[in-house]
Design an enzyme around this catalytic site. Structure first.
Site, short mmCIF file in Angstrom:
data_model
loop_
_atom_site.label_atom_id
_atom_site.label_comp_id
_atom_site.label_asym_id
_atom_site.label_seq_id
_atom_site.Cartn_x
_atom_site.Cartn_y
_atom_site.Cartn_z
CG ASP A 1 -43.63 6.03 -2.84
OD1 ASP A 1 -42.74 6.84 -3.15
OD2 ASP A 1 -43.89 5.04 -3.54
CG HIS B 1 -39.87 5.31 -4.09
ND1 HIS B 1 -40.67 6.16 -4.80
CD2 HIS B 1 -39.20 4.57 -5.01
CE1 HIS B 1 -40.52 5.95 -6.10
NE2 HIS B 1 -39.62 4.99 -6.25
CD GLU C 1 -39.09 4.71 -10.07
OE1 GLU C 1 -39.53 4.77 -11.23
OE2 GLU C 1 -39.68 5.22 -9.09
#
Length: 643
Positions: free
Chosen positions: A305, A375, A440
């Site tokens: 991440d 990420h 995202e």
């Protein structure tokens, strides 16, 4: 403590809150050239500050006075700021960690510790949620089996018993059973042809199904598959009482029973985030052991991440030399907790293979997640020569407040990186799945990149999300060439480039999963509103956890029925492979906190995954849970108390 930091809610309405932040110098020495370093999970608009200058990267904030200013002994600094946010309800939504630095900007940071008081909220206090439990049942199996018949008599379990394993299908779970019995009885357990505990192959039983029969003289575990033998072993272990037989040490009386059982869903998973905070192998082994006991079969391992890269990749040692560590003097700046020191860690390939074998004996398959194309800050900062497009002037802010965490679809290095990493991952992990994230990607990514715009023109793409699809399509091809099936979060379908062979995990809502299923994707349901174990377990401000998906008490977890609004014969149901719980680790650094957030809710998820909905009953589950809590006490698990 010489320094204290207070955060107070001054005012709030439905979508806006005003905060006051006070730094107290409680020492008898003035602070010169000071800066306050702290972590806060929301974006603080600098234009709303009443005093001071703020820099923020992710959750890491550095606050300085507007002009060089001395913080007098026994003095304080005060500023206010406004967030466009719903009212804060939990203390965990406040400042997580902090320190003061007085070293010059061109010198290493030298942290001075700061005491942080609990976030002062405007909402009145709410009593801790209590869920009274009825008396424990005599036999408290979780998840509830299809059929359980109590027979006459009991089986005496002691160090004189032996295990018979005539089929290789039961070899792994027999090792697991041996290990558990030896720990319990403090003696070696023998494997013998005519042992009192007998595994027996029965090819008439479906995949995952089992028959368990406990008689006064013999225990039979019958199955036609490795999974079935593992599930039978899990039920047998749960039948062992938490206290020995009266006046007989290391001797336990098991009730004679006949159990016929099989899973409702083929996929029963738990996701653990080891990127935000690093969880050591021993912690993961402990979790895997409990997952197996409650008949889970997949551990989804979130390994990369923005805040950390946790997997050894031989081709790119910088990923762990740089990307596995963060701190005030590291390439990756601090985040969340432990911000005053070098913090991190990673898993070597030797450790991964050891964990795969350990999980395999317990019927659990590990699914690695390499999160792309968003990420990716830890990877990008570790390999800038390969992954940074110097011509990209795009401006964006990710959900977690990063301006530079997305891979470029126009760089050849992106595809070299992906192919190399994914090939090593496929070689290391024998399971059928690899998860690639796909969630995202912030609005604005690639919008001011000449190379990305040229790529769109080359392929006739009209939507920037097609660039994400371009990257994920490449990843899927790499994985398919290695015999793996790709998994991704529901946003991975955006851009319309991946195939229907990709398994979609739905996290934002039940509706997101339904949409993907109707589009023809196989799905695993992991909606935050029912399965995110990092959500608070009650409504009191003192409850640990987050609440963006709402509070998640035990009864709410147990109430979940995937796509219950659909008719029973709706073909969409055929696309639901199973259910998965998730634990994100922004707030979780210790074994105690790790366990507190997981248990006992994991047991409720286990029953959602395994037991047919028409057999489930909340009052009955609570009675069986009461029996299981004795086991959690026995092994020292720190669970949230129900009462």
């Amino acid at each position: 403590m010489s320094y204290r930091l207070d955060l107070t809610v001054i005012s709030q309405c439905e979508q806006q809150s005003r905060f006051g932040l006070t730094l107290h110098n409680l020492s008898d020495q003035a602070l010169k050239n000071w800066s306050l370093h702290f972590t806060f999970a929301r974006w603080i608009p600098v234009e709303t500050l009443s005093s001071g200058q703020l820099e923020q990267l992710g959750s890491y904030c550095v606050l300085r006075p507007s002009q060089p200013e001395t913080l007098a002994a026994n003095g304080h600094f005060y500023t206010e700021f406004t967030l466009e946010t719903t009212p804060f309800l939990l203390h965990d939504q406040g400042i997580q960690d902090a320190f003061i630095n007085t070293a010059p900007d061109d010198h290493p940071v030298q942290p001075l510790p700061v005491e942080i008081t609990s976030l002062s909220l405007l909402e009145p206090p709410v009593e801790q949620l209590s869920i009274p439990l009825p008396p424990a049942k005599d036999i408290s199996l979780i998840p509830l089996p299809d059929s359980l018949i109590r027979l006459n008599g009991e089986f005496r379990l002691n160090a004189e018993v032996a295990v018979s394993v005539p089929t290789d299908l039961a070899a792994g779970c027999a090792r697991w059973l041996q290990s558990e019995l030896e720990t319990l009885l403090h003696e070696d357990i023998q494997v013998a042809p005519q042992g009192q505990i007998r595994y027996h192959h029965d090819d008439t039983l479906a995949e995952g199904a089992y028959l368990l029969e406990v008689t006064p003289n013999t225990i039979w575990l019958r199955a036609g598959s490795t999974a079935g033998f593992t599930h039978a072993t899990a039920s047998l272990l749960q039948l062992i009482p938490t206290t020995p037989a009266h006046h007989v040490q290391a001797s336990y009386l098991l009730p004679a029973v006949s159990i016929s059982d099989q899973p409702n869903y083929s996929y029963r998973g738990m996701m653990v985030d080891c990127a935000r905070h690093f969880h050591p192998v021993r912690r993961l082994k402990h979790l895997i052991n409990q997952m197996a006991r409650y008949k889970f079969n997949y551990l989804h391992w979130h390994l990369t991440d923005d805040e950390g890269w946790r997997l050894e990749i031989e081709a790119y040692p910088a990923l762990t030399d740089i990307g596995a560590w963060r701190g005030p003097n590291e390439v990756l700046k601090p985040q969340f907790l432990n911000i005053d020191r070098r913090y991190g860690g990673y898993y070597t390939k030797v450790q991964v293979r050891e964990l795969i074998a350990y999980a395999g004996d317990r019927g659990i398959t590990l699914i690695p997640e390499i999160d792309i194309p968003g990420h990716c800050r830890a990877a990008i900062r570790s390999l800038p020569a390969l992954l940074v497009d110097p011509e990209d002037r795009s401006q964006y802010r990710s959900m977690q407040c990063y301006p530079d965490n997305v891979l470029s679809p126009a760089l050849p290095g992106t595809y070299t990186f992906l192919k190399t990493v994914l090939q090593e991952v496929c070689e290391l992990f024998p399971g059928p799945y690899v998860h690639i994230g796909g969630d995202e990607v912030p609005e604005g990514a690639w919008s001011d990149s000449p190379a990305s715009q040229a790529l769109m023109a080359q392929y006739g793409y009209r939507d920037r999300l097609e660039l994400q699809g371009h990257i994920l399509q490449f990843a899927e091809e790499v994985l398919r060439s290695r015999g793996k099936r790709m998994m991704g979060w529901e946003e991975a379908t955006e851009g319309n480039k991946i195939s229907k062979q990709t398994v979609v995990l739905s996290w934002q809502s039940e509706e997101a999963g339904l949409t993907c299923a109707r589009d023809g994707f196989d799905i695993i349901m992991q909606p935050g509103q029912y399965t995110y174990l990092d959500m608070a377990q009650g409504f009191s401000a003192d409850e640990p956890g987050a609440n963006w998906a709402g509070s998640l008490p035990l009864d709410t977890v147990y109430s979940y029925r995937p796509l219950a609004s659909l008719e029973a014969d709706d073909p969409v149901h055929q696309h639901i492979l199973g259910i998965q719980a998730g634990l994100w680790s922004e707030h979780i650094t210790t074994q105690s906190r790790f366990e507190y957030m997981i248990y006992p809710r994991l047991l409720a998820v286990a029953e959602l995954c395994w037991t047919r909905p028409e057999l489930r009953h909340w009052q009955d589950f609570k009675a069986r849970l009461n029996g299981q809590l004795r086991y959690l006490d026995q092994v020292g698990i720190n669970y949230r108390r129900c009462e």
